[in-house]
Design a protein around this motif. Structure first.
Motif, mmCIF file in Angstrom:
data_model
loop_
_atom_site.group_PDB
_atom_site.id
_atom_site.type_symbol
_atom_site.label_atom_id
_atom_site.label_comp_id
_atom_site.label_asym_id
_atom_site.label_seq_id
_atom_site.Cartn_x
_atom_site.Cartn_y
_atom_site.Cartn_z
ATOM 1 N N MET A 109 49.931 45.179 46.624
ATOM 2 C CA MET A 109 48.631 44.544 46.608
ATOM 3 C C MET A 109 48.584 43.458 47.679
ATOM 4 S SD MET A 109 46.779 42.447 43.572
ATOM 5 C CE MET A 109 45.355 43.464 43.319
ATOM 6 N N LYS A 110 47.488 43.411 48.390
ATOM 7 C CA LYS A 110 47.323 42.448 49.465
ATOM 8 C C LYS A 110 46.685 41.168 48.920
ATOM 9 C CE LYS A 110 45.280 41.860 53.985
ATOM 10 N NZ LYS A 110 44.335 42.367 54.967
ATOM 11 N N LEU A 111 47.220 40.038 49.348
ATOM 12 C CA LEU A 111 46.685 38.743 48.947
ATOM 13 C C LEU A 111 45.383 38.479 49.692
ATOM 14 C CD1 LEU A 111 47.238 36.118 47.341
ATOM 15 C CD2 LEU A 111 48.351 35.239 49.388
ATOM 16 N N PRO A 112 44.313 38.142 48.977
ATOM 17 C CA PRO A 112 43.054 37.813 49.654
ATOM 18 C C PRO A 112 43.227 36.578 50.541
ATOM 19 C CG PRO A 112 42.720 38.122 47.300
ATOM 20 C CD PRO A 112 44.196 38.101 47.534
ATOM 21 N N ASN A 113 42.339 36.427 51.517
ATOM 22 C CA ASN A 113 42.432 35.256 52.381
ATOM 23 C C ASN A 113 41.963 34.011 51.629
ATOM 24 O OD1 ASN A 113 39.575 34.865 52.661
ATOM 25 N ND2 ASN A 113 39.527 36.427 54.263
ATOM 26 N N PHE A 114 42.130 32.862 52.249
ATOM 27 C CA PHE A 114 41.834 31.588 51.605
ATOM 28 C C PHE A 114 40.390 31.517 51.120
ATOM 29 C CE2 PHE A 114 40.233 27.256 51.745
ATOM 30 C CZ PHE A 114 41.096 26.622 50.869
ATOM 31 N N ASP A 115 39.463 31.906 51.963
ATOM 32 C CA ASP A 115 38.047 31.818 51.578
ATOM 33 C C ASP A 115 37.731 32.693 50.369
ATOM 34 O OD1 ASP A 115 37.375 29.952 53.544
ATOM 35 O OD2 ASP A 115 37.049 31.522 55.046
ATOM 36 N N GLN A 116 38.332 33.875 50.320
ATOM 37 C CA GLN A 116 38.126 34.754 49.165
ATOM 38 C C GLN A 116 38.717 34.133 47.896
ATOM 39 O OE1 GLN A 116 40.069 38.107 51.008
ATOM 40 N NE2 GLN A 116 38.121 39.204 51.265
ATOM 41 N N LEU A 117 39.893 33.524 48.026
ATOM 42 C CA LEU A 117 40.514 32.872 46.874
ATOM 43 C C LEU A 117 39.678 31.685 46.408
ATOM 44 C CD1 LEU A 117 44.254 32.983 47.984
ATOM 45 C CD2 LEU A 117 43.190 34.305 46.143
ATOM 46 N N ARG A 118 39.148 30.911 47.337
ATOM 47 C CA ARG A 118 38.306 29.774 46.982
ATOM 48 C C ARG A 118 37.046 30.248 46.244
ATOM 49 N NH1 ARG A 118 36.349 26.670 51.826
ATOM 50 N NH2 ARG A 118 34.876 28.393 51.856
ATOM 51 N N THR A 119 36.454 31.317 46.738
ATOM 52 C CA THR A 119 35.264 31.866 46.082
ATOM 53 C C THR A 119 35.592 32.324 44.668
ATOM 54 O OG1 THR A 119 34.328 32.541 48.205
ATOM 55 C CG2 THR A 119 33.460 33.624 46.238
ATOM 56 N N LEU A 120 36.736 32.977 44.505
ATOM 57 C CA LEU A 120 37.161 33.390 43.158
ATOM 58 C C LEU A 120 37.341 32.177 42.249
ATOM 59 C CD1 LEU A 120 39.778 36.257 43.664
ATOM 60 C CD2 LEU A 120 37.550 36.413 42.542
ATOM 61 N N ALA A 121 37.987 31.137 42.776
ATOM 62 C CA ALA A 121 38.231 29.935 41.979
ATOM 63 C C ALA A 121 36.920 29.284 41.544
ATOM 64 C CB ALA A 121 39.076 28.950 42.772
ATOM 65 N N GLU A 122 35.945 29.287 42.435
ATOM 66 C CA GLU A 122 34.669 28.637 42.131
ATOM 67 C C GLU A 122 33.765 29.495 41.250
ATOM 68 O OE1 GLU A 122 33.218 27.937 46.073
ATOM 69 O OE2 GLU A 122 34.401 26.098 46.327
ATOM 70 N N CYS A 123 33.745 30.790 41.497
ATOM 71 C CA CYS A 123 32.763 31.667 40.835
ATOM 72 C C CYS A 123 33.335 32.543 39.728
ATOM 73 C CB CYS A 123 32.088 32.564 41.877
ATOM 74 S SG CYS A 123 31.241 31.632 43.171
ATOM 75 N N GLU A 124 34.586 32.930 39.877
ATOM 76 C CA GLU A 124 35.210 33.845 38.916
ATOM 77 C C GLU A 124 36.645 33.405 38.598
ATOM 78 O OE1 GLU A 124 34.512 38.136 39.631
ATOM 79 O OE2 GLU A 124 33.665 37.437 41.542
ATOM 80 N N PRO A 125 36.807 32.268 37.918
ATOM 81 C CA PRO A 125 38.170 31.774 37.647
ATOM 82 C C PRO A 125 39.017 32.753 36.838
ATOM 83 C CG PRO A 125 36.521 30.444 36.496
ATOM 84 C CD PRO A 125 35.788 31.383 37.398
ATOM 85 N N GLU A 126 38.371 33.537 35.969
ATOM 86 C CA GLU A 126 39.132 34.522 35.182
ATOM 87 C C GLU A 126 39.704 35.606 36.094
ATOM 88 O OE1 GLU A 126 35.819 33.931 34.502
ATOM 89 O OE2 GLU A 126 36.078 32.508 32.851
ATOM 90 N N ALA A 127 38.934 36.005 37.107
ATOM 91 C CA ALA A 127 39.412 37.013 38.054
ATOM 92 C C ALA A 127 40.565 36.462 38.884
ATOM 93 C CB ALA A 127 38.275 37.478 38.968
ATOM 94 N N LEU A 128 40.492 35.177 39.246
ATOM 95 C CA LEU A 128 41.583 34.551 39.989
ATOM 96 C C LEU A 128 42.845 34.501 39.143
ATOM 97 C CD1 LEU A 128 42.618 33.117 42.515
ATOM 98 C CD2 LEU A 128 41.798 30.965 41.520
ATOM 99 N N GLU A 129 42.699 34.144 37.881
ATOM 100 C CA GLU A 129 43.850 34.098 36.979
ATOM 101 C C GLU A 129 44.456 35.482 36.809
ATOM 102 O OE1 GLU A 129 46.809 32.727 34.486
ATOM 103 O OE2 GLU A 129 45.534 31.680 35.918
ATOM 104 N N SER A 130 43.617 36.490 36.693
ATOM 105 C CA SER A 130 44.088 37.869 36.573
ATOM 106 C C SER A 130 44.857 38.288 37.829
ATOM 107 C CB SER A 130 42.904 38.793 36.333
ATOM 108 O OG SER A 130 43.322 40.119 36.265
#
Length: 106
Positions: free
Chosen positions: A1-22
């Motif tokens: 699995m490829k790690l998303p870039n910083f901006d994608q991770l930030r968006t996940l943290a802000e909008c979908e924290p459950e998806a980031l945790e997953s």
């Protein structure tokens, strides 16, 4: 699995924290699953301790500080063992070799 870039991770943290945790859990498990037997068990135990600290602390910063302290303590234990090898307990079937400097290096 490829790690998303910083901006994608930030968006996940802000909008979908459950998806980031997953994603975090999935990536951690992928790394642990690549390890062999005893190492895998130790990594699972360590991840359990990290997860416990994350749950115990009310803030992410508090958890980060505690986990950082755990890492520092572990690092100091490793340094102590390297500097005092005679006090370390070798594994049951370990072969211990003393290294000596060659005469030209002394």
């Amino acid at each position: 699995m490829k790690l998303p870039n910083f901006d994608q991770l930030r968006t996940l943290a802000e909008c979908e924290p459950e998806a980031l945790e997953s994603l975090r859990t999935e990536l951690i498990n992928a790394v642990i699953d690549q390890a062999n037997g005893e190492t895998k068990q130790r990594l699972r135990g360590l991840q359990f301790q990290i997860d416990a600290q994350r749950q115990l602390h009310k803030s992410p910063l508090g958890a980060c500080i505690k986990i950082s302290r755990m890492m520092t303590e572990s690092f100091h234990q490793m340094i102590d063992r390297l500097n005092q090898p005679d006090t370390a307990k070798p594994a049951k079937n370990a072969k211990i070799y003393r290294l000596a400097l060659m005469e030209s290096e002394q």
